[in-house]
Design a protein around this motif. Sequence first.
Motif, PDB file in Angstrom:
ATOM      1  N   SER A  74       7.508 -10.625   7.622  1.00  0.00           N
ATOM      2  CA  SER A  74       6.435  -9.627   7.967  1.00  0.00           C
ATOM      3  C   SER A  74       5.942  -8.861   6.895  1.00  0.00           C
ATOM      4  CB  SER A  74       7.012  -8.930   9.278  1.00  0.00           C
ATOM      5  OG  SER A  74       7.359  -9.768  10.400  1.00  0.00           O
ATOM      6  N   LEU A  75       4.460  -8.885   6.885  1.00  0.00           N
ATOM      7  CA  LEU A  75       3.976  -8.110   5.695  1.00  0.00           C
ATOM      8  C   LEU A  75       3.157  -6.955   6.414  1.00  0.00           C
ATOM      9  CD1 LEU A  75       3.403  -8.314   2.814  1.00  0.00           C
ATOM     10  CD2 LEU A  75       1.316  -9.681   3.255  1.00  0.00           C
ATOM     11  N   TYR A  76       3.307  -5.880   6.365  1.00  0.00           N
ATOM     12  CA  TYR A  76       2.714  -4.571   6.814  1.00  0.00           C
ATOM     13  C   TYR A  76       1.995  -3.741   5.825  1.00  0.00           C
ATOM     14  CZ  TYR A  76       5.583  -5.781  11.003  1.00  0.00           C
ATOM     15  OH  TYR A  76       6.442  -6.407  11.895  1.00  0.00           O
ATOM     16  N   ALA A  77       0.813  -3.632   6.255  1.00  0.00           N
ATOM     17  CA  ALA A  77       0.010  -2.759   5.393  1.00  0.00           C
ATOM     18  C   ALA A  77       0.113  -1.124   6.152  1.00  0.00           C
ATOM     19  CB  ALA A  77      -1.519  -3.055   5.327  1.00  0.00           C
ATOM     20  N   LEU A  78       0.720  -0.515   4.944  1.00  0.00           N
ATOM     21  CA  LEU A  78       1.048   0.856   5.425  1.00  0.00           C
ATOM     22  C   LEU A  78      -0.053   1.729   6.223  1.00  0.00           C
ATOM     23  CD1 LEU A  78       3.069   3.370   5.086  1.00  0.00           C
ATOM     24  CD2 LEU A  78       1.734   3.983   2.850  1.00  0.00           C
TER      25      LEU A  78
ATOM     26  N   GLY B 151       0.868  -1.289  -0.030  1.00  0.00           N
ATOM     27  CA  GLY B 151       0.078   0.132   0.076  1.00  0.00           C
ATOM     28  C   GLY B 151       0.894   1.352  -0.068  1.00  0.00           C
ATOM     29  N   LEU B 152       2.161   1.095  -0.456  1.00  0.00           N
ATOM     30  CA  LEU B 152       2.991   2.358  -0.390  1.00  0.00           C
ATOM     31  C   LEU B 152       2.485   3.373  -1.623  1.00  0.00           C
ATOM     32  CD1 LEU B 152       6.474   0.437  -0.136  1.00  0.00           C
ATOM     33  CD2 LEU B 152       5.485   2.071   1.633  1.00  0.00           C
ATOM     34  N   PRO B 153       2.715   4.399  -1.288  1.00  0.00           N
ATOM     35  CA  PRO B 153       2.024   5.420  -2.249  1.00  0.00           C
ATOM     36  C   PRO B 153       2.760   5.106  -4.020  1.00  0.00           C
ATOM     37  CG  PRO B 153       3.219   6.586  -0.708  1.00  0.00           C
ATOM     38  CD  PRO B 153       3.409   5.245  -0.120  1.00  0.00           C
TER      39      PRO B 153
ATOM     40  N   GLY C 100      -0.593  14.362   2.742  1.00  0.00           N
ATOM     41  CA  GLY C 100      -2.251  14.278   2.555  1.00  0.00           C
ATOM     42  C   GLY C 100      -2.561  13.005   2.003  1.00  0.00           C
ATOM     43  N   PHE C 101      -1.664  12.010   2.438  1.00  0.00           N
ATOM     44  CA  PHE C 101      -1.789  10.665   1.609  1.00  0.00           C
ATOM     45  C   PHE C 101      -2.795   9.923   2.710  1.00  0.00           C
ATOM     46  CE2 PHE C 101      -0.796   5.868   2.122  1.00  0.00           C
ATOM     47  CZ  PHE C 101      -0.911   5.760   0.883  1.00  0.00           C
ATOM     48  N   VAL C 102      -3.624   9.018   1.908  1.00  0.00           N
ATOM     49  CA  VAL C 102      -4.714   8.524   2.736  1.00  0.00           C
ATOM     50  C   VAL C 102      -4.637   6.917   2.106  1.00  0.00           C
ATOM     51  CG1 VAL C 102      -7.094   8.218   3.433  1.00  0.00           C
ATOM     52  CG2 VAL C 102      -6.140  10.557   3.076  1.00  0.00           C
TER      53      VAL C 102
ATOM     54  N   PHE D 250      -7.868  -1.350  -1.963  1.00  0.00           N
ATOM     55  CA  PHE D 250      -6.506  -1.736  -2.781  1.00  0.00           C
ATOM     56  C   PHE D 250      -5.580  -2.610  -1.542  1.00  0.00           C
ATOM     57  CE2 PHE D 250      -2.545  -0.551  -4.971  1.00  0.00           C
ATOM     58  CZ  PHE D 250      -2.814  -1.578  -6.055  1.00  0.00           C
ATOM     59  N   GLU D 251      -5.332  -2.066  -0.754  1.00  0.00           N
ATOM     60  CA  GLU D 251      -4.639  -2.817   0.414  1.00  0.00           C
ATOM     61  C   GLU D 251      -5.172  -4.221   0.638  1.00  0.00           C
ATOM     62  OE1 GLU D 251      -4.053  -0.616   4.104  1.00  0.00           O
ATOM     63  OE2 GLU D 251      -2.529   0.628   3.063  1.00  0.00           O
ATOM     64  N   ALA D 252      -6.447  -4.225   0.659  1.00  0.00           N
ATOM     65  CA  ALA D 252      -6.898  -5.800   0.814  1.00  0.00           C
ATOM     66  C   ALA D 252      -6.470  -6.545  -0.208  1.00  0.00           C
ATOM     67  CB  ALA D 252      -8.474  -5.631   1.156  1.00  0.00           C
ATOM     68  N   GLU D 253      -6.745  -5.986  -1.436  1.00  0.00           N
ATOM     69  CA  GLU D 253      -6.263  -6.683  -2.639  1.00  0.00           C
ATOM     70  C   GLU D 253      -4.974  -7.196  -2.781  1.00  0.00           C
ATOM     71  OE1 GLU D 253      -7.468  -5.275  -6.586  1.00  0.00           O
ATOM     72  OE2 GLU D 253      -9.301  -4.381  -5.729  1.00  0.00           O
ATOM     73  N   LEU D 254      -4.062  -6.252  -2.246  1.00  0.00           N
ATOM     74  CA  LEU D 254      -2.409  -6.612  -2.394  1.00  0.00           C
ATOM     75  C   LEU D 254      -2.326  -7.673  -1.235  1.00  0.00           C
ATOM     76  CD1 LEU D 254      -0.941  -2.891  -2.363  1.00  0.00           C
ATOM     77  CD2 LEU D 254      -0.831  -4.622  -4.182  1.00  0.00           C
ATOM     78  N   TYR D 255      -2.960  -7.566  -0.038  1.00  0.00           N
ATOM     79  CA  TYR D 255      -2.782  -8.601   1.204  1.00  0.00           C
ATOM     80  C   TYR D 255      -3.176 -10.166   0.673  1.00  0.00           C
ATOM     81  CZ  TYR D 255      -3.230 -11.004   5.478  1.00  0.00           C
ATOM     82  OH  TYR D 255      -3.070 -11.642   6.565  1.00  0.00           O
TER      83      TYR D 255
END
Length: 356
Positions: free
Chosen positions: A181-185, A156-158, A197-199, A204-209
């Motif tokens: 270890s797999l961290y969601a940003l 989930g990195l920009p 301002g990044f949110v 998309f993070e769920a798809e990547l995970y």
Amino acid sequence: MREIYVHIPFCARRCSYCSFVSGFSHSEMPMYVRALVREIDNRLLRDDDISSVYIGGGTPSVLYRGAISLIMSHINRRAKVRKDAEITIECNPDSVTPEFVSEIISAGINRVSVGLQTTNDALLKQINRPHDLNGFIRAWELLAPIDNKSVDLMLGLPNQSKADLQNSLKFVAEIKPRHVSLYALKSEEGTPLFRSGFVEDGDFEAELYDMAYNFLVSNGFERYEVSNFALPGFHSRHNCGYWDLIEYYGFGISAHSLLNGKRIANDDNFNKYIVGTNVQFTEGSDPKTEYLMLGLRTKWGVNLSRLYSYGLDLVKDRGDKLNEFIKNGYLIRNGDTITLSDGAYYVMDSIISELI
Ligand SMILES: C[S@@+](CC[C@H](N)C(=O)[O-])C[C@H]1O[C@@H](n2cnc3c(N)ncnc32)[C@H](O)[C@@H]1O
Ligand code: SF4
């Protein structure tokens, strides 16, 4: 049996997303290490039975040579660290040198966690990491004498695409760490990332995970906690201890301890810490909530009798919710044990909050 966490609040530079307590001037390192060993000498009970030590941060590998050995010698002098104890150090690729590797081996460290985050050099630069992929490869080669190694990846990195993550995962499968270890940003307040301002894009993070989960599982890793995957027998015993509410000492600024049933937090004031006037706060502790929240994140789940011993009769007090989640396939009951089903990891937080 207890564990030890040691916090090292120094980094080569700050990554744009990070809000961990770190980033102090390197010229203060000797003062900090002196204060740290003083705290260890004062607080660590003589002959306490220690099953794991975790030196984390920050970036412990940026310490000057001799510091890790000194910290370990103070721990070993006071406590009885088990012969088979898991002793981990976190490092960043750019500060792994041949001298660092020989020092940690002679200090008894037997597990290393290395931050890679992504194999994409442009992304690494964008998040202000102090290394590129080649730097990581060089560090990995130097760390070859240590078999039990873990790699941190982020998702989930920009501007990180699915293909970027796929490349990182393929690379990780090639170098064969024992643990990932797999961290969601998370866009943490106060960080340059947050200020930009990044949110996070949760979907998309769920798809990547999901993609990473499938990849890691098909490469022999088992998910034993939401963000942690290991080859059989290589789960982090130290972290499993936290999730199982094992007591632990936390040494260093901002470190937390769980001792005699009480949660204690060290203040994060660096100047007070180095002159020995650090304050400790006692925090509220609620084992039933903590056990439920931490246990359900793991593949072992929670034990109903243990929850009952902490004052929560899940079957009686939350029977309707529990049955609904079991019927919907989110939770699985096997005798006395409740676990999260594979498909429920995305809604885990709301399930847990409805059960508390
Ligand atoms: C505190 S760092 C210590 C290890 C080392 N300093 C490093 O960065 O590689 C542990 C891990 O936390 C993760 N992390 C830090 N900040 C994060 C954030 N805002 N969101 C998600 N993961 C984060 C990174 O993957 C990092 O490797
Ligand atoms: S992610 Fe690691 S290296 Fe980066 S600032 Fe945080 S602790 Fe330091």
